[in-house]
Structures are given as structure tokens and as C-alpha cells.
Design an enzyme around this catalytic site. Structure first.
Site, mmCIF file in Angstrom:
data_model
loop_
_atom_site.group_PDB
_atom_site.id
_atom_site.type_symbol
_atom_site.label_atom_id
_atom_site.label_comp_id
_atom_site.label_asym_id
_atom_site.label_seq_id
_atom_site.Cartn_x
_atom_site.Cartn_y
_atom_site.Cartn_z
ATOM 1 N N GLU A 92 18.097 -45.803 25.689
ATOM 2 C CA GLU A 92 17.536 -44.253 25.057
ATOM 3 C C GLU A 92 16.367 -44.099 25.884
ATOM 4 O OE1 GLU A 92 18.334 -42.093 22.611
ATOM 5 O OE2 GLU A 92 16.726 -41.185 23.534
ATOM 6 N N ASP A 141 24.039 -35.332 23.631
ATOM 7 C CA ASP A 141 23.503 -33.999 23.559
ATOM 8 C C ASP A 141 24.816 -33.070 24.228
ATOM 9 O OD1 ASP A 141 20.982 -34.474 22.479
ATOM 10 O OD2 ASP A 141 20.331 -35.247 24.367
ATOM 11 N N LYS A 145 25.131 -24.829 28.111
ATOM 12 C CA LYS A 145 25.102 -24.011 29.391
ATOM 13 C C LYS A 145 25.625 -24.677 30.443
ATOM 14 C CE LYS A 145 21.677 -21.097 27.425
ATOM 15 N NZ LYS A 145 19.944 -21.117 27.098
ATOM 16 N N ASP A 177 30.375 -34.696 17.121
ATOM 17 C CA ASP A 177 30.747 -33.438 16.052
ATOM 18 C C ASP A 177 31.084 -32.181 16.853
ATOM 19 O OD1 ASP A 177 27.984 -33.304 16.964
ATOM 20 O OD2 ASP A 177 27.857 -31.395 15.656
ATOM 21 N N THR A 214 26.492 -43.701 13.106
ATOM 22 C CA THR A 214 25.143 -43.434 13.496
ATOM 23 C C THR A 214 24.287 -42.353 12.825
ATOM 24 O OG1 THR A 214 25.710 -41.370 14.669
ATOM 25 C CG2 THR A 214 26.387 -43.126 15.871
ATOM 26 N N TYR A 216 23.194 -39.311 13.345
ATOM 27 C CA TYR A 216 23.791 -38.182 13.481
ATOM 28 C C TYR A 216 24.987 -38.012 12.706
ATOM 29 C CZ TYR A 216 20.711 -35.805 16.724
ATOM 30 O OH TYR A 216 19.618 -35.312 17.123
HETATM 31 N N1 SAM Z 1 23.469 -41.634 19.265
HETATM 32 C C1 SAM Z 1 22.549 -41.183 18.333
HETATM 33 C C2 SAM Z 1 23.094 -40.640 16.971
HETATM 34 O O1 SAM Z 1 24.443 -40.554 17.094
HETATM 35 O O2 SAM Z 1 22.462 -40.627 15.810
HETATM 36 C C3 SAM Z 1 21.438 -40.137 18.925
HETATM 37 C C4 SAM Z 1 22.304 -38.957 19.091
HETATM 38 S S1 SAM Z 1 21.015 -37.540 20.086
HETATM 39 C C5 SAM Z 1 21.892 -36.135 19.627
HETATM 40 C C6 SAM Z 1 21.404 -37.959 21.680
HETATM 41 C C7 SAM Z 1 20.400 -39.001 22.095
HETATM 42 O O3 SAM Z 1 20.866 -39.428 23.620
HETATM 43 C C8 SAM Z 1 18.946 -38.531 22.371
HETATM 44 O O4 SAM Z 1 18.330 -39.374 21.555
HETATM 45 C C9 SAM Z 1 18.704 -38.335 23.686
HETATM 46 O O5 SAM Z 1 17.432 -38.827 24.197
HETATM 47 C C10 SAM Z 1 19.582 -39.382 24.147
HETATM 48 N N2 SAM Z 1 20.125 -39.236 25.813
HETATM 49 C C11 SAM Z 1 20.421 -37.994 26.255
HETATM 50 N N3 SAM Z 1 20.674 -38.198 27.485
HETATM 51 C C12 SAM Z 1 20.410 -39.545 27.840
HETATM 52 C C13 SAM Z 1 20.272 -40.188 29.129
HETATM 53 N N4 SAM Z 1 20.558 -39.579 30.155
HETATM 54 N N5 SAM Z 1 19.891 -41.386 28.948
HETATM 55 C C14 SAM Z 1 19.388 -42.032 27.970
HETATM 56 N N6 SAM Z 1 19.364 -41.442 26.818
HETATM 57 C C15 SAM Z 1 20.028 -40.164 26.684
#
Ligand code: SAM
Length: 234
Positions: A92, A141, A145, A177, A214, A216
Site C-alpha cells: 500500500e 483505482d 481519464k 466493481d 475487502t 471496498y
Molecule cells: N484493496 C482495497 C479494498 O478493496 O478495500 C483498497 C481499494 S482502494 C480503491 C485502492 C488502493 O490502492 C488505495 O489504497 C491506493 O492507495 C492503492 N494503490 C493505488 N495505486 C497503488 C500503487 N501504485 N502502489 C501501491 N498502492 C496503490
């Protein structure tokens, strides 16, 4: 956020120098110490384990799983408890989320669970070629875009790194999702020649006790949103 960085400074389950452990991750998982190797007895016990309840966690005990973008860390925490013979490394980059995950792992985590607090764009410097058995991408994420497409965890540059660190028969499991991210990822892995092993556009239609929810996912499932899931082989 201040508290998170302060906590991470002292966190026990945090691996601060992941590149120093490339090729030797399995020796980090020991129980009360992060530096001793597993004993021969431990290795033998792991080798003779016989879980057969999950396609991702079945045949070879002691496999190394890496979850990229764990957020608050619940998925790897639960999976590590569910599969004590397997090893889990959660990654993370966000300070607050990593702080929450680290605290959870120190308080409730099992011996087979560690955390990296860093950006996964460096992932191929942390793991040796063919060291990892399974990669998990959970609710990454979407970066809708086009100009941000490179940040998606299923962008070309990430796929090339996953290909390098995964074993030849290694797998990558993705849940989301987001229909657009799902479509994009299906195309990305297909273009890169990864065989698709499994796909669902409503994964929680059936019970899947072998796969943890998870943070989310729990939220989306409670809202009645379908969960997309796919598994590819390297
Ligand atoms: N996986 C978790 C869940 O399903 O509850 C969190 C989902 S959240 C939308 C996406 C997470 O991925 C965020 O905490 C973000 O900081 C992390 N993240 C995105 N790009 C990343 C990267 N390049 N390296 C490490 N973490 C990353």
C-alpha cells in the site's frame, strides 16, 4: 495522517527495505521473529499441508501471495488467517491506509503476513524473477481519464513487472466493481497473452467462503453492486 507515519516508523509487520529481501521472502515469515528462517520441521509441515478448498490456494502450500493496493489491509489479513500455510505480502502506498493496515497486522495479524508501504511501480525490485505465486488486485483505482491510464494497476508497465516476478504457472486474480476497468483489464491481459482461467460478472452471486471480502467489496456488496472477477495465468 501524522499518526499513521509515526505508527509506520515502529510497525512490526512492516518490511522497510523490500529490495533487500528479493529472492528470500519465504525466509521472512517465521512467527515471532522476522529474521529467522523457517525450520526444516516447519517447511515439512507446510509441504505436507493438504488444503484443497481454493483454486488459488490449493495445491502448493507455502506459496507467496502479493496483494497490490491493499488499502486498509483487510483482505490479506483475512486470507492469511484462512490459509496459514500460505504467505501474504500486502502493498500500500497511501500513508493513512498503510498506517491502518500496519496497526491491524500488528494487533491481529498472523505470522504469515507482512506489509510493504511503497508504490508498486517498484515491485520488480522487491521480488526476484519468478518468486511470486499469486498477485491480487482488489478494487484498484480505476483512473477513468485516458491521460491517467498509466496509473492503472493493469497498465502495460505493471503487467511487464508482474510477468517478471510471477512464477511460470503463477496467477493474478482481480476483483473490481468498475465495469470499465474490468473491460480494460480483460483486453490488457489478453493482448499480453495471459490465459484467462476464470471470469465472473457477479462473483458474489454464489457464496465464496474461500475468498475474503475487502473493505471496498463489503461496501459494494451491501449496496447490491455486482463484483467482477477474473483470474489469469502468467
Ligand atoms: N484493496 C482495497 C479494498 O478493496 O478495500 C483498497 C481499494 S482502494 C480503491 C485502492 C488502493 O490502492 C488505495 O489504497 C491506493 O492507495 C492503492 N494503490 C493505488 N495505486 C497503488 C500503487 N501504485 N502502489 C501501491 N498502492 C496503490
Amino acid at each position: 495522517m501524522g499518526w499513521a507515519v509515526e505508527y509506520l516508523d515502529e510497525a512490526e509487520k512492516l518490511v522497510r527495505d523490500p529490495e533487500a529481501h528479493a529472492g528470500q521472502w519465504k525466509s521472512l515469515f517465521t512467527g515471532d521473529s522476522q529474521t529467522d528462517s523457517l525450520s526444516t520441521e516447519d517447511e515439512q509441515a507446510a509441504e505436507t499441508g493438504n488444503r484443497t478448498d481454493s483454486p488459488l490456494c490449493s495445491q502448493v502450500p507455502g506459496r507467496l501471495h502479493v496483494e497490490v493496493g491493499t488499502g486498509k489491509g483487510g483482505y490479506s489479513l483475512q486470507m492469511a488467517a484462512l490459509y496459514p500455510e500460505e504467505r501474504f505480502v500486502a502493498v500500500e502506498k497511501n500513508d493513512s491506509a498503510a498506517g491502518i493496515a500496519a496497526k491491524k497486522y500488528d494487533e491481529e495479524g498472523t505470522d504469515n503476513l507482512l506489509l510493504i508501504w511503497n508504490d508498486a511501480r517498484f515491485i520488480d525490485s522487491w521480488f526476484a524473477p519468478e518468486e511470486v505465486d499469486v498477485i491480487h488486485l482488489n478494487f484498484s483505482d480505476p483512473w477513468p481519464k485516458n491521460r491517467n491510464a498509466k496509473r492503472r494497476l493493469s497498465a502495460d508497465s505493471f503487467l511487464r513487472q508482474y510477468e517478471k516476478i510471477l512464477k511460470p504457472d503463477g496467477e493474478l486474480a482481480m476483483k473490481t466493481d468498475n465495469a470499465r476497468l474490468f473491460e480494460y483489464s480483460l483486453l490488457q491481459f489478453s493482448k499480453a497473452g495471459w490465459p484467462l482461467l476464470d471470469a465472473s460478472v457477479d462473483f458474489r452471486r454464489e457464496d465464496h467462503p474461500e475468498d475474503a471480502m475487502t473493505e471496498y467489496e463489503s461496501k459494494f456488496a451491501a449496496e447490491g453492486k455486482p463484483i467482477y472477477r477474473a483470474v489469469w495465468r502468467r
